[in-house]
Design a protein around this motif. Structure first.
Motif, PDB file in Angstrom:
ATOM      1  N   TRP A 392       0.834  -1.207   0.000  1.00 39.27           N
ATOM      2  CA  TRP A 392       0.000   0.000   0.000  1.00 39.27           C
ATOM      3  C   TRP A 392       0.870   1.259   0.000  1.00 39.27           C
ATOM      4  N   TYR A 393       1.915   1.267   0.815  1.00 41.17           N
ATOM      5  CA  TYR A 393       2.812   2.431   0.859  1.00 41.17           C
ATOM      6  C   TYR A 393       3.485   2.664  -0.491  1.00 41.17           C
ATOM      7  N   TYR A 394       3.944   1.571  -1.119  1.00 44.00           N
ATOM      8  CA  TYR A 394       4.661   1.730  -2.387  1.00 44.00           C
ATOM      9  C   TYR A 394       3.730   2.009  -3.574  1.00 44.00           C
ATOM     10  N   SER A 395       2.439   1.821  -3.375  1.00 41.41           N
ATOM     11  CA  SER A 395       1.502   2.153  -4.443  1.00 41.41           C
ATOM     12  C   SER A 395       0.829   3.511  -4.224  1.00 41.41           C
ATOM     13  N   ASN A 396       1.152   4.149  -3.107  1.00 41.87           N
ATOM     14  CA  ASN A 396       0.559   5.442  -2.756  1.00 41.87           C
ATOM     15  C   ASN A 396       1.675   6.484  -2.703  1.00 41.87           C
ATOM     16  N   GLN A 397       1.789   7.285  -3.748  1.00 48.72           N
ATOM     17  CA  GLN A 397       2.905   8.230  -3.862  1.00 48.72           C
ATOM     18  C   GLN A 397       2.947   9.245  -2.722  1.00 48.72           C
ATOM     19  N   LEU A 400       4.222   7.435   0.377  1.00 42.58           N
ATOM     20  CA  LEU A 400       5.630   7.100   0.177  1.00 42.58           C
ATOM     21  C   LEU A 400       6.496   8.342   0.333  1.00 42.58           C
ATOM     22  N   ALA A 401       6.040   9.462  -0.212  1.00 39.47           N
ATOM     23  CA  ALA A 401       6.784  10.728  -0.096  1.00 39.47           C
ATOM     24  C   ALA A 401       6.902  11.154   1.360  1.00 39.47           C
ATOM     25  N   SER A 402       5.859  10.888   2.146  1.00 37.63           N
ATOM     26  CA  SER A 402       5.885  11.225   3.566  1.00 37.63           C
ATOM     27  C   SER A 402       6.964  10.437   4.294  1.00 37.63           C
ATOM     28  N   VAL A 403       7.083   9.146   3.973  1.00 39.76           N
ATOM     29  CA  VAL A 403       8.121   8.312   4.591  1.00 39.76           C
ATOM     30  C   VAL A 403       9.507   8.776   4.136  1.00 39.76           C
ATOM     31  N   GLU A 404       9.638   9.083   2.846  1.00 43.25           N
ATOM     32  CA  GLU A 404      10.927   9.556   2.328  1.00 43.25           C
ATOM     33  C   GLU A 404      11.346  10.850   3.013  1.00 43.25           C
ATOM     34  N   SER A 405      10.380  11.723   3.278  1.00 40.42           N
ATOM     35  CA  SER A 405      10.671  12.975   3.968  1.00 40.42           C
ATOM     36  C   SER A 405      11.187  12.713   5.378  1.00 40.42           C
ATOM     37  N   LYS A 406      10.565  11.767   6.071  1.00 35.12           N
ATOM     38  CA  LYS A 406      11.010  11.412   7.427  1.00 35.12           C
ATOM     39  C   LYS A 406      12.421  10.827   7.390  1.00 35.12           C
ATOM     40  N   VAL A 407      12.672   9.967   6.420  1.00 35.36           N
ATOM     41  CA  VAL A 407      14.005   9.351   6.299  1.00 35.36           C
ATOM     42  C   VAL A 407      15.062  10.420   6.025  1.00 35.36           C
TER      43      VAL A 407
END
Length: 440
Positions: A392-397, A400-407
């Protein structure tokens, strides 16, 4: 297109833009020519209405539509030409909109500041060091058992942790006051729901007992009429119940997602969840100290008012939703939750965002795909179907962008910690996971 720019104050810019009349007129003509094919007008065959008539009937409306679009387009072209970075939407003031003459308008807006990042070395960071003990696991399991337990009537004096049913009537100078009386009210002793001394005064009473409590309201009580006031509460205890925790059995384990393995597996999974919570809490406290140091080192950074206003609105909506508010409710949120409740926090968040963005550029950082994956996997591990959550995370841009921002933020923290003075402080599990504000 003619463009002139002036700095009015700080980050505010005033852009004067002139657009040739031909650009507007040609677009108006083009739209009228397209429209004539579909226009039905008495006295003319379909698609044969003369352009002169089209201009008389529809020209002004089409022109207003074109003017709005041309101003929007030309503004974007102007800021690119002048290499500006607008922070928020511009305020547009038309100067000349007359047909046959050049379009001219003034756009006033703020720009993003040029952020100067200062070297950060030798700032202090205190890192909590704790482990999850068997006693910690016992304590959490006891909480779970009470959550799934039941209240049972008892024939004894009330103790802390009991639930009592009360009638009470409060008076100030012999007069009843608003909100000071109730009948058949349930109260869990030790919950801190009542003013200081009230719950302590109930401890030791039995069902049927009556008592007068002489108490004082706190100086910071929300009702000004009662701040620091001396009052009396006449109290009667109706019933007393004690919490009987749920049994340590398969029914309890299944309610917390453990279907097999019995108590041993239940304790194992509880311990793993606690260890994960501990890790996140420690990382969060360290990260917060780094972020505080970043803000302290960059007090001089100018902040666009437009960005503060956006952040205030976001924080207001967030709080509204946290307290059960739903989108679309007809409420005046600005009156209910005024700007000054959020301004200080909004300023910090905007400043932090600007500095972190510049640090990411300076460090030439990009979100590490492996760290993004491991972060998503860790979040997904708390669900029954982890693979579905990961997909679900990898199909929801957006997610996914939110996680990338945290990382990315975490990667900035890692870089900054290289220059920090880190002191480890041994503490208990409960102290480690307690919010920083609670510790203070």
């Amino acid at each position: 297109m003619q463009v002139s720019i002036e700095t009015t104050s700080g980050l505010e810019r005033r852009l004067t833009v002139g657009v040739p009349a031909a650009r507007v007129d040609s677009e108006v003509d083009e739209r009228l020519k397209k429209a004539v094919k579909n226009v039905r007008m008495p006295g003319f065959r379909p698609g044969k209405v003369p352009m002169k008539v089209m201009r008389q009937r529809y020209g002004e409306g089409v022109r207003q539509e074109v003017l709005g679009e041309v101003m929007s387009q030309s503004f974007q072209e102007a800021v690119i030409q002048e290499q500006l970075r607008p922070a928020g939407q511009p305020s547009i003031e038309p100067k000349s909109l007359e047909a046959g003459k050049d379009l001219e308008y003034i756009a006033t807006f703020e720009v993003f500041p040029d952020v100067e990042v200062f070297e950060m070395k030798d700032f202090d960071v205190e890192k909590p060091v704790a482990v999850v003990t068997e006693e910690d696991i016992d304590n959490i399991i006891e909480v779970f058992r009470k959550q799934q337990g039941a209240w049972q009537s008892v024939e004894r004096a009330a103790i802390e942790g009991d639930k009592v049913n009360l009638d009470y009537a409060g008076t100030k100078d012999g007069e009843a006051f608003e909100g000071g009386s109730a009948e058949g009210s349930d109260l869990e002793l030790g919950s801190g729901r009542m003013i200081p001394g009230f719950e302590d005064g109930i401890v030791g009473m039995s069902a049927g007992d009556e008592k007068v409590l002489e108490l004082t309201f706190p100086e910071d009580y929300h009702s000004e009429d009662l701040q620091g006031a001396s009052v009396e509460f006449k109290v009667k205890v109706n019933t007393i119940e004690e919490m009987v925790p749920a049994a340590m059995d398969e029914e309890l384990f299944s309610k917390y997602g453990v279907e097999e393995g019995g108590e041993e597996q239940f304790r194992k999974e509880v311990g793993e969840n606690m260890a994960r919570e501990l890790k996140n809490a420690v990382e969060g406290k360290v990260k917060q100290q780094v972020m505080d140091a970043v803000i302290a080192a960059h007090q001089s950074v100018e902040i666009p008012k437009a960005l503060i206003a956006q952040e205030v609105e976001a924080l207001r909506n967030q709080m509204f939703q946290q307290f059960g508010g739903a989108a679309g409710q007809d409420l005046d949120l600005k009156s209910l939750l005024p700007d000054d409740m959020f301004t200080e926090n909004a300023e910090k968040r905007v400043k932090l965002g600007l500095v972190l963005s510049e640090l990411i550029n300076q460090f030439e950082l990009k979100a590490d795909p492996e760290k993004v994956r491991s972060t998503i996997e860790e979040m997904a591990s708390t669900y029954q179907e982890p693979e579905e959550v990961i997909n679900w995370y990898y199909s929801n841009q957006e997610q996914l962008a939110s996680v990338e921002s945290k990382v990315l933020e975490d990667q900035v923290v890692e870089k900054l910690l290289e220059g920090a003075k880190i002191t480890e402080k041994e503490c208990s599990y409960q102290d480690a996971i307690a919010p920083a504000a609670q510790e203070a």
